[in-house]
Design an enzyme around this catalytic site. Sequence first.
Site, PDB file in Angstrom:
ATOM      1  NE  ARG A   1     -47.998  35.992   3.890  1.00  0.00           N
ATOM      2  CZ  ARG A   1     -47.283  36.353   4.947  1.00  0.00           C
ATOM      3  NH1 ARG A   1     -46.431  35.484   5.491  1.00  0.00           N
ATOM      4  NH2 ARG A   1     -47.408  37.562   5.466  1.00  0.00           N
TER       5      ARG A   1
ATOM      6  CB  ILE B   1     -45.687  40.690   3.050  1.00  0.00           C
ATOM      7  CG1 ILE B   1     -46.836  39.807   2.542  1.00  0.00           C
ATOM      8  CG2 ILE B   1     -44.769  39.894   3.953  1.00  0.00           C
ATOM      9  CD1 ILE B   1     -46.350  38.620   1.724  1.00  0.00           C
ATOM     10  CB  SER B   2     -50.610  42.332   5.781  1.00  0.00           C
ATOM     11  OG  SER B   2     -50.556  43.710   5.496  1.00  0.00           O
ATOM     12  CD  GLN B   3     -51.679  39.522  11.717  1.00  0.00           C
ATOM     13  OE1 GLN B   3     -51.417  40.559  12.309  1.00  0.00           O
ATOM     14  NE2 GLN B   3     -52.129  38.437  12.313  1.00  0.00           N
TER      15      GLN B   3
END
Length: 222
Positions: free
Chosen positions: A41, A67-69
């Site tokens: 990530r 960017i999503s959790q």
Amino acid sequence: MTIGIQSDRFAALRRDMADTQLRARGIRDERVLAAMGRVPRHLFVADEYRESAYEDHPLPIGEGQTISQPYIVALMLEALGLDGSETVLEIGTGSGYQTALLAELARQVYSVERIESLARSAEAILKRLGYRNVSLIVGDGSQGLVQQAPFDAIVVSAAAPQIPQPLLEQLREAGRMVVPVGPSDAQKLKLVQRREDGLAVTNLEGCRFVPLIGEQGYADGW
């Protein structure tokens, strides 16, 4: 589709993320957990955010996008129930992180991103990591990708005012779609399943995404 970068110093952080943020919060799909333990990530965020790449919160990726959790990403992927045989449509490539995870979990991934700079950056990272089962398209994702339909699964990474009708029409029989629906302060993550007797819609969890922009989305943001 197998990542060659496995011995980097972030490997322990990935494992900890999978165990303490995902498994501990109820994520049970072992394929999803394994993929999130593999995909780096930190390579999908700017250098200034790499040290916090595996913390459980969104991060900016430029162009007003995020960017999503990790937990929300895992929840969405688990809801799709992928076994590796599927053709998947992703709406909102963003940095390409979720795209990489989908490439690990599905046979073929088509990803539509409206912002060309993000699409090209994501494409470069995905190629660097060796993914060959991903096609990136710059366009209005709210309209789907009719030329490659139908899809076994669709995942939407931006909040829509309602479930986009073109996406429903491009979902294969027995297909699944995960989409956040609602305005900025009241979104619900929904699982849509196409069945012989019609559509089944399940609310998964409250969430907060950037707005879906396009003909079937919010015209100019919130």
